[in-house]
Design a protein around this motif. Structure first.
Motif, short mmCIF file in Angstrom:
data_model
loop_
_atom_site.label_atom_id
_atom_site.label_comp_id
_atom_site.label_asym_id
_atom_site.label_seq_id
_atom_site.Cartn_x
_atom_site.Cartn_y
_atom_site.Cartn_z
N GLU A 57 7.30 -2.93 -5.69
CA GLU A 57 7.79 -2.69 -4.38
C GLU A 57 8.78 -1.67 -3.94
N TYR A 58 9.31 -1.35 -5.26
CA TYR A 58 10.49 -0.37 -5.09
C TYR A 58 10.15 1.00 -4.40
N TYR A 59 10.03 0.86 -2.93
CA TYR A 59 9.53 1.88 -1.95
C TYR A 59 10.12 3.41 -2.53
N THR A 60 11.21 3.26 -2.75
CA THR A 60 11.75 4.76 -2.83
C THR A 60 11.18 5.68 -3.63
N ASN A 63 8.17 7.05 -2.72
CA ASN A 63 8.50 8.59 -2.02
C ASN A 63 8.79 9.68 -3.05
N LYS A 66 5.54 11.09 -4.09
CA LYS A 66 4.93 12.14 -3.24
C LYS A 66 5.76 13.57 -3.38
N TYR A 105 2.77 -3.07 -0.60
CA TYR A 105 2.39 -2.40 0.48
C TYR A 105 2.25 -0.81 0.20
N HIS A 109 -0.41 2.25 0.25
CA HIS A 109 -0.30 3.31 0.80
C HIS A 109 -0.41 4.67 0.32
N ASN A 144 -8.20 -3.88 4.29
CA ASN A 144 -7.79 -2.69 5.29
C ASN A 144 -8.10 -1.25 4.57
#
Lengths: 697, 313
Positions: A57-60, A63, A66, A105, A109, A144
C-alpha cells in the motif's frame, strides 16, 4: 486492521514485531532517499521491490516504479526485448504485491498502467483473473480490473455475460457476478444486439435463472436485488409520461377574484387568488427537464400576448423536476362571462427529456375550461384565525353531478401494436410471478420473499391503473407490510413507510374512498381562504406522504397527528393555502423545504413536532442552502433583523421562512421554539398576523 | 449494554500518536495524514481536542505539502488528493485554514480533473469516484468549487450509478457502501441529490444491517464498524436513516470497544485501530449518542466546524 484478533502480544511476538519494524523502516528510508535523489539503479529497484512485497500500500513506491520505468525506457535502445523485459518485471512485482494484499489499490493501478502502455496479452490477464477470482469471487478490485481488461482488449460482452453465468452457476451467492450481469445485459439490451432482442424473451430467461437462485436459498440477498432489477425492467416505462395535471382534463374551474361566497358551487373546482393568476400544474411519472413554452403549448385567450414561463418544482433549484408549474392570467371577471377554454399540448415538439435521457415520446393533449366569478362582498384577508379543531369540520356531502376530483390523466396516450404486445407480456409476467411467490411463501416464511410479493402486487395494480382505477390487491399488500414489521423489526420503519404509501394509494384510488376524508371547514363565511374544502388525512399513522399526483386540487390539508418525518413531494400541491402538520415527527426546519415552493401558503401549523430536539439533521442536504451550493445566503438584506442572532444556529429558520408569506403560524411544542426564535420569525415574516394563537401587533 | 469508554478512547488515540516502533506503526507511516484526521476528528467529537498542541500539528502538516500544492501522507511522501483532503480537514478542525495558500491547493485539485469530469488521485492517473468526492469536498471547504467543471463532475458520478441505486469506483463498478458515501456526499455538496433514487438506494443501504445489528458494505458480507459511517452518513443524506435499527447498531459499535485499553475494532474482539475508532465514534455521533458532538454527514467534520465555514461572518 480487519479481522485481526485482539490480544496482548506475547513478549516474543512484540520483539519480532520490533525487529520486523526495524527492517521495514530501513527499507522505507532507503527507498525515500533513492526517490528524492532520483536514483533508478538496479539496487534502488531491488529495495523498492522488497518494500512493496512487504507493504504494497506504500503508494509513493509505486510512483517511483513508474518513474524508474520511464527512466529506463529513455535509456534503452528501444530494443523490443529489453522493453518487454522492463514491463514483464513490473507485472511480476504487481503479482507478488497482490499475493501480500489482494486489495492493494496501488498494485492494481500499476498493472493497469503497464497494460495501457500496451503490454501483456488478454489471454495472460484472463488466466490471471480466473485464478484470482476463484480465490476471491467477490473481490471488487478484480472485477473492476476484469472490466478494464475486457474493454481494453475488446473482449465481447456476450463472452463476459457467459462468464457471469458460469460464476453464478457455481455459486448463486455471488452478488458481484449478478451485478456485472446487470451491467452487461443492460448494454446488450439497449443496443439490441443479435440474440438480445426482443427484450421480453431475454427477460423471461433471466427470470428463470434468478428463480433457481432464489428457490435454492431464499435467505441469500444476492439474487433478490437482481430480481428487483428485472421487475423494474418489466414494469417501468423508460419514456416520461404525463400522470396528472391541475386543472385536470375536461374540468371546469371556477376562479374567484376575492372569495368564495356561493355555496352552490362545488368546492373541488373553485380556486381563489388575489394575484389575478392561477397555476397550471403538470405532473410527470419521473423527473424531466426541458419543459418550456415550446415543448408545452397552451392555447387560450388568457395568455394570448405573453410567453409562458414554466418553473420546475425542485427543492434544490435544479432544472429537473417531476412537477412543473406556470401561471395563467384570470379571464375578465364578469357575472355573465363565458367559460374560457384552455388547450394544453405536450410533447409535440421534442425537448422534454428524463434524467436518464429518454424523450417524452407520446404527444398528448388535454383541455379544460375556466370561468371567473366576481364576489358580492369582499371579505377580510387573514384577519381571522383559522382553527383546526374538529368542531370546525363537517363531512362533505356531495351532489351527484359534481365532477370527479381525482380524475387523472395517465394512459391517455395512444398505443401502437408493439406496445400492446409488451403490455400484455408485462401483465402476464407479473401474474405468473405473483402466483409463483404466493406458492413459495405458502411453504416458507421469507422476509424478502414477502417484500417482493408486495412489490409484485403493487406493480400489478399500477399496471392496471387508472383504467381500473381500483386497487385490487391493496388489502393484501397492507397485510404483507404488517407481517413484515413483525418478521423484521429492525426495518420496521421501512415497512411502515411503504404501508403509508399503499394506504394513501387506496384512499385516493376512487372518488368514494376519497370523499370520506373531505370536510367543509367553518361556516363558510368567516374563512378568508377561497375554498373551504379540507382534505383531512389526520390520525392515520402516516409516516410518509404520497399519491400527491391525485391531490393537486387540495387547498386546505390536515395532516396532523401522524408520524411524518418529511413532507417530500408536497411542493407539487401548488394550490395549498392552509396546512396542518402539527403532532408529527418533523425533526428540523430543513424538512420544511418543500413549503418554500408553495407561494399561496398562508396558514401553517407545525406545533408539537421535534424541531430542535435532534443533533443530526436528516434533511440538511435535501434543502437548498449554501452547504450544497444551490443558493447564496443573503443575510445582508436583513442586516437589521439578523444582527443580534447567531446565524450558524438560525440559518435553517431563515432559509425556510424568509420567502413565505404566512399570515398564521403555530410552532409551539418544539424544542427550538423559544422566545428568541419567535421574535426572529416575526421579523423575517412581516406578513404574520397570528403566532401560536396570539395576535401580533 | 456498555457505555462509550470516552476517556479510554482519548488515551488510546494520544498513545497511538506516540507509538512509532512496532511493525504496524511503521507500515502505516505513509498515511499518517489520514491517521491525523481520524484521530483528531475523534478527539473533537469526544470534546477533547484541547489535549493537542495545535502549532505542532499545523507545522507538521505544512511540511507534508509538496511544491505542486498537494499534500503527501507524511513528510517526504508524494502528494496525493487523499492526503490533501485530510490536511485541509484537520486545518479546518483547528480553524487554521488561513495558513494555506488557497490558490495553490485549489489549483492542484482542479488540475486533477479529467476531460470526462472524473478526477485522478494524483499525476499517475488512477481514476475513482473517491477522488471526485475528495476534490468536491475540499474545494467546497475552501470556497473554490467554481474552479472545476461541476456539471461534468456530477455527470461522471452519475455515470457510475448502478441498477441497485448504488455507486461504484468507475462506470460499471459494483456498488459498495464506501463508494456510495463518496458519491452521495459529492452529490449532496453540489446540490445534485435529485440524481439519486432515494427509495431504491435507501432500501439497499438499510439491508446492510445484519441480524447482529452491525452494517456490512455489500450484500452477503460481514459487518464492520467502518460501515457505521459509510452507510449511516449516506442514509442520513438521503433521509432514510430511520429504516435501520439505531439501537442495535449502537450496541454493535459499543461491543467493538476495547474497554480495557481503549480503541474500537472492526468486529467484537478484534484488534483496535485509529481508523475504526474514528468510524465507530463518528457512527455513534450520527446515531445521536449522548455526549458526542454532532458530525456533518457530507463533509465528515463536526457540524459546528462546517457551520462556521458556511454561515460564519
Amino acid at each position: 486492521m480487519h479481522g485481526r484478533p485482539r490480544k496482548d502480544p506475547k513478549p516474543e511476538d512484540a520483539a519480532a514485531s520490533v525487529a520486523k519494524a526495524e527492517k521495514l523502516r530501513s527499507l522505507q528510508s532507503q527507498f525515500l532517499s533513492n526517490h528524492h535523489n532520483k536514483i533508478y539503479t538496479n539496487e534502488a529497484l531491488e529495495v523498492n521491490t522488497k518494500l512493496l512485497e512487504v507493504n504494497p500500500e506504500y503508494y509513493t513506491a509505486w510512483n517511483f516504479r513508474k518513474l524508474a520505468v520511464e527512466h529506463r525506457l529513455s535509456q534503452s535502445d528501444s530494443d523490443p526485448d529489453s522493453i518487454k523485459s522492463i514491463f514483464s518485471e513490473e507485472l511480476k512485482v504487481v503479482e507478488s504485491a497482490l499475493k501480500q494484499n489482494f486489495k492493494s489499490y496501488g498494485a492494481w493501478h500499476h498493472r493497469k498502467w503497464v497494460l495501457s502502455k500496451g503490454h501483456s496479452s488478454i489471454d495472460h490477464e484472463m488466466r490471471l483473473l480466473d485464478r484470482y477470482q476463484k480465490l476471491d469471487p467477490r473481490n471488487f478490485h478484480a472485477w473492476n480490473y476484469r472490466r478494464f481488461v475486457a474493454a481494453l482488449m475488446n473482449r465481447s460482452e456476450v463472452d463476459e455475460l457467459r462468464y457471469t453465468t458460469d460464476m453464478i452457476n457455481s455459486n448463486f451467492s455471488n452478488y458481484s457476478a449478478w451485478h456485472n450481469r446487470s451491467i452487461l445485459l443492460s448494454n446488450l439490451l439497449q443496443r439490441k444486439v443479435q440474440g438480445f432482442f426482443p427484450k421480453e424473451l431475454v427477460l423471461n430467461e433471466e427470470y428463470e435463472l434468478v428463480h433457481q437462485a432464489l428457490f435454492t436459498d431464499p435467505d441469500d440477498q444476492s439474487g433478490w436485488f437482481y430480481y428487483l432489477w428485472l421487475l423494474d425492467q418489466t414494469v417501468k416505462a423508460d419514456a416520461p409520461l404525463l400522470v396528472s395535471s391541475w386543472p385536470a382534463r375536461d374540468s371546469l374551474i371556477i376562479l374567484e377574484d376575492q372569495c368564495l361566497d356561493d355555496r352552490a358551487l362545488s368546492p373541488f373546482n373553485t380556486f381563489h387568488s388575489d394575484s389575478g393568476t392561477f397555476p397550471l400544474i403538470v405532473y410527470f411519472n419521473q423527473a424531466v427537464e426541458g419543459v418550456n413554452s415550446s415543448t408545452i403549448s397552451v392555447e387560450s385567450v388568457l395568455n394570448a400576448n405573453s410567453e409562458l414561463n414554466w418553473k420546475p418544482l425542485s427543492t434544490n433549484n435544479s432544472q429537473t423536476a417531476q412537477v412543473w408549474v406556470t401561471y395563467l392570467n384570470y379571464p375578465k371577471v364578469d357575472v355573465h362571462s363565458e367559460a374560457y377554454p384552455v388547450e394544453v399540448s405536450i410533447g409535440h415538439s421534442g425537448g422534454i427529456i428524463s434524467s436518464s435521457g429518454f424523450h417524452y415520446s407520446h404527444p398528448s393533449r388535454f383541455a379544460f375550461k375556466v370561468f371567473a366569478r366576481p364576489v358580492k362582498t369582499p371579505i377580510g384577508h387573514g384577519g381571522e384565525i383559522i382553527s383546526w379543531q374538529d368542531g370546525n369540520f363537517a363531512l362533505y356531502e356531495t351532489s351527484p353531478e359534481e365532477p370527479n376530483p381525482t380524475i387523472s390523466l395517465d394512459q391517455l396516450n395512444s398505443k401502437d401494436d408493439n406496445e400492446k404486445t409488451s403490455s400484455e407480456w408485462r401483465a402476464e409476467t407479473i401474474a405468473n410471478e405473483i402466483a409463483l411467490f404466493q406458492e413459495l411463501l405458502s411453504e416458507i416464511s421469507c422476509k424478502i420473499g414477502k417484500l417482493t410479493l408486495a412489490r409484485l402486487l403493487k406493480a400489478h395494480d399500477t399496471l392496471l391503473s387508472p383504467c381500473a382505477n381500483k386497487m385490487v390487491y391493496s388489502e393484501e399488500v397492507i397485510k404483507l407490510y404488517s407481517d413484515l414489521r413483525v418478521l423484521d423489526p429492525p426495518h420496521s420503519q421501512f415497512y411502515k413507510d411503504e404501508h403509508s404509501l399503499t394506504l394513501l394509494q387506496q384512499i385516493t384510488s376512487t372518488r368514494e374512498s376519497l370523499l370520506r376524508y373531505c370536510f367543509l371547514h367553518g361556516d363558510g363565511t368567516s374563512s378568508f381562504i377561497g375554498n373551504s374544502m379540507c382534505l383531512r388525512l389526520n390520525n392515520l399513522s402516516l409516516s410518509r406522504m404520497g399519491s400527491i399526483e391525485r391531490l393537486l386540487w387540495v387547498q386546505m390539508l390536515d395532516l396532523s397527528h401522524n408520524e411524518l418525518r418529511s413532507i417530500e413531494g408536497l411542493e407539487a400541491m401548488q394550490l395549498l393555502s392552509c396546512l396542518n402538520l402539527s403532532n408529527n415527527k418533523l425533526s428540523g426546519f430543513t424538512a420544511l423545504g418543500p413549503l418554500r415552493l408553495l407561494k399561496l401558503l398562508k396558514v401553517l401549523d407545525i406545533s408539537c413536532n421535534q424541531i430542535g430536539s435532534h443533533s443530526i439533521d436528516t434533511t440538511r442536504y435535501l434543502c437548498s442552502s449554501p452547504l450544497c451550493h444551490t443558493e447564496e445566503m443573503d443575510w445582508g438584506r436583513d442586516e437589521t433583523v439578523t444582527a443580534d442572532v447567531n446565524l450558524a444556529n438560525y440559518w435553517e429558520a431563515f432559509v425556510i421562512f424568509r420567502g413565505l408569506s404566512l399570515t398564521q403560524l403555530d410552532i409551539a411544542g418544539n424544542a427550538v421554539a423559544d422566545e428568541k426564535l419567535k421574535s426572529f420569525l416575526v421579523k423575517i415574516v412581516p406578513t404574520l398576523k397570528w403566532l401560536d394563537g396570539g395576535e401580533l401587533h | 449494554m456498555g457505555e462509550l469508554a470516552t476517556e479510554k478512547h482519548v488515551q488510546y488515540i494520544l498513545s497511538v500518536e506516540k507509538r512509532k516502533d512496532d511493525f504496524i506503526s511503521v507500515a502505516m507511516e505513509y498515511l499518517r495524514m489520514n491517521g491525523a484526521y481520524w484521530g483528531l476528528t475523534t478527539l473533537d467529537l469526544l470534546g477533547k481536542l484541547d489535549a493537542i498542541d495545535v502549532d505542532e500539528v499545523v507545522s507538521w502538516i505544512m511540511k507534508c505539502q509538496h511544491e505542486s500544492g498537494g499534500f503527501g501522507g507524511n513528510i517526504g511522501h508524494d502528494p496525493h488528493i487523499l492526503y490533501t483532503l485530510s490536511a485541509v480537514q484537520v486545518l479546518a478542525l483547528f480553524d487554521k485554514l488561513n495558513v494555506l495558500d488557497v490558490e495553490k491547493v485549489t489549483n492542484y485539485i482542479a488540475g486533477l480533473q479529467n476531460e470526462d469530469g472524473s478526477f485522478s488521485g494524483d499525476e499517475w492517473g488512477e481514476v475513482d469516484t473517491r477522488f471526485s468526492y475528495i476534490a468536491i469536498c475540499c474545494l467546497s471547504i475552501l470556497h473554490h468549487l467554481n474552479k472545476i467543471n461541476v456539471e461534468k463532475a456530477v455527470s461522471y458520478i452519475v455515470s457510475c450509478k448502478n441498477l441497485d441505486g448504488g455507486f461504484g469506483c468507475t462506470p460499471g463498478g459494483e456498488s459498495h457502501a464506501g463508494q456510495i458515501f463518496c458519491c452521495v456526499g459529492a452529490l449532496a455538496i453540489t446540490g445534485s441529490l435529485h440524481h439519486i433514487d432515494k427509495d431504491l438506494l435507501g432500501w439497499w443501504l438499510c439491508e446492510r444491517q445484519v441480524k447482529a445489528g452491525g452494517l456490512n458494505g455489500r450484500p452477503e458480507k460481514l459487518p464492520d464498524v467502518c460501515y457505521s459511517w459509510w452507510v449511516l452518513s449516506s442514509l442520513i443524506m438521503i433521509d432514510r436513516v430511520h429504516w435501520i435499527s439505531k439501537e442495535k447498531l449502537v450496541k454493535f459499535i459499543l461491543d467493538c470497544q476495547d474497554t480495557e485499553n481503549g480503541g474500537i475494532s472492526d468486529r467484537p474482539d478484534d484488534a483496535v485501530d485509529v481508523y475504526h475508532t474514528y468510524f465507530g465514534v463518528a457512527g455513534l455521533s450520527l446515531l445521536e449518542y449522548p455526549g458526542l458532538k454532532a458530525i456533518d454527514p457530507a463533509y465528515a467534520l463536526p457540524v459546528d466546524v462546517v457551520n462556521k465555514i458556511f454561515f460564519g461572518r
